[in-house]
Design an enzyme around this catalytic site. Structure first.
Site, short mmCIF file in Angstrom:
data_model
loop_
_atom_site.label_atom_id
_atom_site.label_comp_id
_atom_site.label_asym_id
_atom_site.label_seq_id
_atom_site.Cartn_x
_atom_site.Cartn_y
_atom_site.Cartn_z
N ARG A 1 67.48 4.64 31.16
CA ARG A 1 66.21 3.97 31.34
C ARG A 1 65.42 4.47 32.55
NH1 ARG A 1 68.92 -1.92 32.51
NH2 ARG A 1 69.97 -1.45 34.46
N GLU A 2 66.07 5.18 33.48
CA GLU A 2 65.33 5.63 34.64
C GLU A 2 64.32 6.75 34.33
OE1 GLU A 2 68.75 5.43 35.17
OE2 GLU A 2 69.07 4.19 36.96
N CYS B 1 67.82 14.03 38.46
CA CYS B 1 69.18 14.41 38.83
C CYS B 1 69.79 15.42 37.89
CB CYS B 1 70.07 13.17 38.90
SG CYS B 1 70.38 12.43 37.29
#
Length: 486
Positions: A112-113, A42
């Site tokens: 964490r993604e 993103c």
């Protein structure tokens, strides 16, 4: 080979530009002739690739090829793309990827993604056949480093993410976050990675009313796969769900954006708003909602840019711990890579001397035959060669430890004219060839026969009933079994 990466991130560009560049990013690596892995999230588009040699011209040619591919898939002017990407080479590219995987370069520090996205980008490249052995090792090591940061530092223990921060912002805007989410009705649009994370985060916050919609029709499968206490929406149910929603989360990243007028109509927003406020969270890089949604009465729009600005800062101690873990991992990886290069050089030198020795010994045998004298000469020559290679071998490893493997390789090229080629891990391209009966050794056939005695007729192994599996048995093994039984 020369490792390099093209990097476009939130640190240098607005997220809208990153989103445009990332459109069609999955097709970039497969459209070029160089090994490449694409990392698109993103807030970043990064392409890691290998040029065919360490010649600057080869690196530039590979870079230009990738820029052409991005321009074609994104529809952005080529010169704009060329000026947008930063180019990192060798050690800088390695260090950057390790920092990215650990969450040190994210809009939300420690998110964490990103580690999962690094791992998935490698898996996608492997499935597409665009990755090399060197790139595989690089991404695998970056993933392990991210796990180490999560396990060994306070940075990883906080569990922050783009999704969690956006939900925290929404909860703060609506009052007490914990109480708000327990009674909230949420509509989730999309079934990708961010949708999965959003669903898990909503359940952690105690949301009991979650509806999932997907324009591709995957909502029902998405909910079923996760065993979630959510319901899948059909198109005709969308208006009712929007009208009841307290929060609408968009993370589909589709080509079509939901307009302010559509939100007004579906959610029942009048000139003065509606009975309860509505929070719209847009987590799609390409935006699921038009900016005008923020102008609707009683509607708050949270975007990735909002998350980036509101992301909490980490303490310096946490960051320092994480940086130390990453720096140590980078140094270890680079040292191992130098040692592998030294090993390649040693193999090339030994192969060269062996070929010279074999050629000379062939001349001796032709002249003197395979006599004891010839064997004695060969034994002596091989012993001399081993002694001569001892010092160059030790020196190669010493130089590797000092980071000077390139000097050693260059010396081999200058003195012996050797080209040191990196050795890739062999990958099976064709399925294993089935062996014929005559290709098995007597010991292997005897072992088969002993195994078959324990297997019921028509069965596959001792743990399955006859008929569950069927395999064609070697006739010779069957005969051995019968002979042993009698």
């Amino acid at each position: 080979m020369t490792l390099f990466s093209l990097v476009a991130t939130h640190a240098d560009l607005d997220l809208e530009t990153v989103g445009i560049l990332s459109s069609g990013a999955a097709d970039v690596a497969g459209s070029v002739d160089v090994p490449a892995v694409t990392l698109a999230t993103c807030n970043r588009l990064e392409i890691y690739a290998e040029a065919s040699s360490d010649d600057p011209a080869a690196l530039e040619a590979s870079r230009e090829e990738l820029i052409d591919a991005v321009a074609e898939t994104s529809g952005v002017d080529r010169d704009t793309i060329a000026s947008t990407f930063r180019t990192l080479v060798e050690d800088d590219a390695v260090s950057h990827l390790f920092q990215v995987g650990a969450g040190l370069d994210s809009a939300v520090i420690g998110e964490r993604e990103i580690a999962g996205q690094v791992r998935k980008s490698l898996a996608d490249a492997q499935n597409a056949g665009t990755v090399s052995g060197h790139l595989t090792r690089l991404f695998e090591t970056a993933t392990r480093t991210a796990k180490d940061v999560g396990a060994r530092t306070a940075l990883g223990s906080r569990g922050r993410s783009i999704v969690s921060v956006s939900l925290d912002i929404a909860g703060d805007m609506r009052g007490d976050g914990a109480a708000f989410y327990r009674d909230a009705c949420v509509v989730l649009i999309g079934t990708g990675a961010y949708a999965g994370t959003s669903l898990a985060q909503l359940q952690e916050r105690g949301v009991r009313d979650i509806a999932v919609f997907s324009g591709s029709g995957r909502a029902e499968q998405f909910v079923a796969e996760r065993g979630a206490a959510a319901r899948a929406l059909k198109m005709e149910e969308l208006s009712e769900a929007f009208s009841a929603a307290d929060v609408i989360i968009g993370c589909s990243g589709g080509n079509r954006q939901i307009t302010a007028q559509e939100i007004r109509t579906l959610a029942g927003i009048g000139p003065e708003g509606r009975e309860k406020d509505l929070t719209v969270i847009d987590l799609a890089l390409s935006h699921d909602f038009t900016p005008e949604v923020a102008d609707l009465p009683g509607v708050e729009l949270i975007t990735l840019e909002s998350v980036k600005m509101a992301a909490p800062a980490e303490t310096e101690d946490s960051l320092e711990q994480a940086r130390e873990v990453v720096d140590a991992a980078v140094q270890e990886y680079l040292t191992e890579r130098q040692q592998r290069s030294a090993d390649d050089a040693i193999v090339a030198l030994r192969r060269h001397t062996q070929s010279v020795l074999d050629a000379e010994m062939e001349k001796v045998r032709k002249q003197h035959g395979c006599t004891a004298a010839a064997e004695e000469v060969e034994f002596a020559v091989r012993r001399i060669v081993r002694k001569l290679l001892h010092t160059p071998t030790v020196r190669a490893r010493e130089l590797a430890a000092e980071g000077r493997t390139e000097d050693y390789v260059q010396a081999l090229q200058d003195i012996f004219g050797l080209e040191v080629e990196p050795r890739e891990r062999p990958e099976r391209e064709q399925p294993a060839k089935r062996r014929r009966a005559e290709e098995f050794t007597p010991a292997e056939l005897a072992q088969m026969a002993a195994h078959l005695q324990k297997v019921p007729d028509g069965g596959f192994c001792p743990h399955h009933r006859p008929g569950e599996f069927a395999v064609e048995r070697l006739e010779v093994a069957q005969r051995l079994t019968q002979a042993q039984a009698s």
